[in-house]
Write an enzyme that holds these catalytic residues in place. Sequence first.
Site, PDB file in Angstrom:
ATOM      1  N   HIS A   1       0.750  -1.157  -0.089  1.00  0.00           N
ATOM      2  CA  HIS A   1      -0.059  -0.104   0.034  1.00  0.00           C
ATOM      3  C   HIS A   1       0.854   1.213   0.127  1.00  0.00           C
ATOM      4  O   HIS A   1       0.567   2.260  -0.725  1.00  0.00           O
ATOM      5  CB  HIS A   1      -1.036  -0.048   1.176  1.00  0.00           C
ATOM      6  CG  HIS A   1      -0.347   0.092   2.719  1.00  0.00           C
ATOM      7  ND1 HIS A   1       0.604  -0.967   2.955  1.00  0.00           N
ATOM      8  CD2 HIS A   1      -0.136   0.848   3.350  1.00  0.00           C
ATOM      9  CE1 HIS A   1       0.842  -0.697   4.221  1.00  0.00           C
ATOM     10  NE2 HIS A   1       0.387   0.626   4.662  1.00  0.00           N
ATOM     11  N   ASP A   2       2.017   1.252   0.635  1.00  0.00           N
ATOM     12  CA  ASP A   2       3.049   2.578   0.706  1.00  0.00           C
ATOM     13  C   ASP A   2       4.018   2.416  -0.023  1.00  0.00           C
ATOM     14  O   ASP A   2       5.240   3.097   0.171  1.00  0.00           O
ATOM     15  CB  ASP A   2       3.263   2.606   2.101  1.00  0.00           C
ATOM     16  CG  ASP A   2       2.334   3.542   2.793  1.00  0.00           C
ATOM     17  OD1 ASP A   2       1.410   4.474   2.068  1.00  0.00           O
ATOM     18  OD2 ASP A   2       2.187   3.445   4.292  1.00  0.00           O
TER      19      ASP A   2
ATOM     20  N   HIS B   1      -5.761   3.947  -1.142  1.00  0.00           N
ATOM     21  CA  HIS B   1      -5.685   3.865   0.178  1.00  0.00           C
ATOM     22  C   HIS B   1      -5.910   4.887   1.246  1.00  0.00           C
ATOM     23  O   HIS B   1      -6.211   4.994   2.237  1.00  0.00           O
ATOM     24  CB  HIS B   1      -4.827   2.795   0.663  1.00  0.00           C
ATOM     25  CG  HIS B   1      -3.403   3.407   1.022  1.00  0.00           C
ATOM     26  ND1 HIS B   1      -2.637   3.725  -0.127  1.00  0.00           N
ATOM     27  CD2 HIS B   1      -2.592   3.658   2.021  1.00  0.00           C
ATOM     28  CE1 HIS B   1      -1.474   4.234   0.141  1.00  0.00           C
ATOM     29  NE2 HIS B   1      -1.417   4.212   1.623  1.00  0.00           N
ATOM     30  N   HIS B   2      -5.761   6.164   0.398  1.00  0.00           N
ATOM     31  CA  HIS B   2      -5.411   7.438   1.384  1.00  0.00           C
ATOM     32  C   HIS B   2      -6.912   8.368   0.911  1.00  0.00           C
ATOM     33  O   HIS B   2      -7.201   9.399   1.447  1.00  0.00           O
ATOM     34  CB  HIS B   2      -4.480   8.272   1.058  1.00  0.00           C
ATOM     35  CG  HIS B   2      -3.243   7.970   1.851  1.00  0.00           C
ATOM     36  ND1 HIS B   2      -3.302   7.879   3.313  1.00  0.00           N
ATOM     37  CD2 HIS B   2      -1.939   7.362   1.675  1.00  0.00           C
ATOM     38  CE1 HIS B   2      -2.349   7.578   3.773  1.00  0.00           C
ATOM     39  NE2 HIS B   2      -1.200   7.157   2.604  1.00  0.00           N
TER      40      HIS B   2
ATOM     41  N   ASP C   1      -5.227  -0.302   8.018  1.00  0.00           N
ATOM     42  CA  ASP C   1      -4.112   0.826   8.700  1.00  0.00           C
ATOM     43  C   ASP C   1      -4.177   1.671   9.700  1.00  0.00           C
ATOM     44  O   ASP C   1      -3.403   1.932  10.425  1.00  0.00           O
ATOM     45  CB  ASP C   1      -3.989   1.567   7.110  1.00  0.00           C
ATOM     46  CG  ASP C   1      -2.516   2.011   7.144  1.00  0.00           C
ATOM     47  OD1 ASP C   1      -1.716   1.964   8.134  1.00  0.00           O
ATOM     48  OD2 ASP C   1      -2.262   3.319   6.328  1.00  0.00           O
TER      49      ASP C   1
ATOM     50  N   LYS D   1       6.288   5.073  -1.319  1.00  0.00           N
ATOM     51  CA  LYS D   1       7.340   6.231  -0.363  1.00  0.00           C
ATOM     52  C   LYS D   1       8.561   5.841  -0.896  1.00  0.00           C
ATOM     53  O   LYS D   1       9.530   6.660  -0.419  1.00  0.00           O
ATOM     54  CB  LYS D   1       6.817   5.755   0.956  1.00  0.00           C
ATOM     55  CG  LYS D   1       5.476   6.221   1.552  1.00  0.00           C
ATOM     56  CD  LYS D   1       5.270   5.898   2.892  1.00  0.00           C
ATOM     57  CE  LYS D   1       4.060   6.698   3.615  1.00  0.00           C
ATOM     58  NZ  LYS D   1       4.087   6.180   4.948  1.00  0.00           N
TER      59      LYS D   1
ATOM     60  N   HIS E   1       2.723  10.185  -2.827  1.00  0.00           N
ATOM     61  CA  HIS E   1       3.107   8.575  -3.021  1.00  0.00           C
ATOM     62  C   HIS E   1       2.117   7.724  -3.356  1.00  0.00           C
ATOM     63  O   HIS E   1       2.643   6.635  -4.001  1.00  0.00           O
ATOM     64  CB  HIS E   1       3.928   8.193  -1.494  1.00  0.00           C
ATOM     65  CG  HIS E   1       2.818   7.955  -0.708  1.00  0.00           C
ATOM     66  ND1 HIS E   1       2.103   8.896   0.454  1.00  0.00           N
ATOM     67  CD2 HIS E   1       2.062   6.777  -0.356  1.00  0.00           C
ATOM     68  CE1 HIS E   1       1.407   8.220   0.917  1.00  0.00           C
ATOM     69  NE2 HIS E   1       1.356   7.089   0.777  1.00  0.00           N
TER      70      HIS E   1
END
Length: 500
Positions: free
Chosen positions: A360-361, A415-416, A444, A364, A389
């Site tokens: 998911h990240d 996801h954000h 999360d 980054k 990101h």
Amino acid sequence: MSFLSSAAPKLAPWKVLLVDDEPDIHDITKLTLSRFRLDGRALSFVHAYSGAEAKEVLAREKDIALVFLDVVMENEDSGLEVARWMRQDLDNQFTRIVLRTGQPGQAPEERVIVDYDINDYKEKTELDRTKLFTTTFAALRAYRDIMKVEDARRAQQTYREGLERVIAASTHIFQQRNLKDFANGLLQQVVALLRLDQSMLLRLKGASVITGESQYEVLAQIGDLAGEIGPELVAQLDDARHNRISRLHGDTYVGYFPNSSGKASLLVLKGVDEIAEIDAQLLEVFCSGVAIAFDNILLNQEITDTQAELILRLGDVVESRSYEAGNHVRRMSQVCYMLAQAAGMPEDEVATLMHAAPMHDVGKIATPDAVLLKPGKLTEDEWEIMKQHPTVGLQILDGSQRPILKAAAVIAHQHHEKYDGTGYPQGLKGEAIHPYARIVAVADVFDALSHKRCYKDAWPAAKVTEHLREVAGHHLDPHYVDLLIKNMDKALAINEAWPD
């Protein structure tokens, strides 16, 4: 006279029904035919003294070969009525019928002989020993031959139906994409083929050097078979594996089915007295037919597991650049798996989400350390850099046709997003956000609140639940928040299993 030896198997007698209202006729017939033999089988007599009694006997006894049937008993046509009832109502087309009458000249109509498949018609006075013997021999030989034809027909029908079940079963299990679904589907179809309700499908784990560790892995099971493999079953499995054959041990059938990869699958069927030859053949046809598919499933499973492991380790690398704990991505995967199952997602989608969540990240990776690792509050420009990101994650993962990577691309990008539309980078709202991303967002937030970070201590479960309720419908999807709260005990168990 070896045929009189007690060691010789005793053949079941031909069953003959005598229907006559005169007891003397019964006695004379039995005496006359007492030494009769056909194919080494004697005669066994059943008696009825009226048409009504004959019907009761015929309805009860299913293997009567021959009926000597008096025409005139309680009524003038009692015998003809019994013949009609046998052929039409009882639908017995196999038992041979010899009509007998004590009233000369009272022969039945020709249509009765034809319609009711009467084997012979005799006057009682003409049935001396020779003629009675000849009549009985001809009738029983006809019954024997008819039953041979019928047995062959039934065997052909059974095999045809079995092949139809094999084809239908194969079609079903070939639709399964993962090993668990395939194994369960295979087992369900095998027990359907053999009409059983207890079974187990196993495979070899591979050679084990750990003393006492079972070499067998249970892929699927149905019924009340014990989950653990006991010593007796292990011995039976070892026997099948070492000798490369299938065997029946009491009421337990252990089938050995090698595949092209050199490994073998082992099928355990419990509660069987015997496996009929035709069922064994059908099982061979079925299992050999799915062996290639099974190998492919195992290969695909290995690829999927490898892919998932690489994704998990890449997720670890990404998180190691930030202040997230090392087990964060593992807990995330397990909570996502639990929520997807609770939501009723198909099993293949549940597995895909679990494997994709650690990415998911991934975006980054491109976030500068000065921004990613800054201990204080980000400036407006720095925040804009941080918000890039998700888009970077999509760019890294986009274009793959692999289900896990496709799912990871969606999750990384969305996801954000927030349920009320105030999230980033696209400002998606509600159902427009992919379910995978909505589940990951809930997992999360739960993990971040439940564990210590450089900027906060871990929250107790009650405070986490309270906060989740506050943000449900705003930041997070209320449906998945509700599922998490209802399954909080499972989520906390995941935290205990993967501590920081």
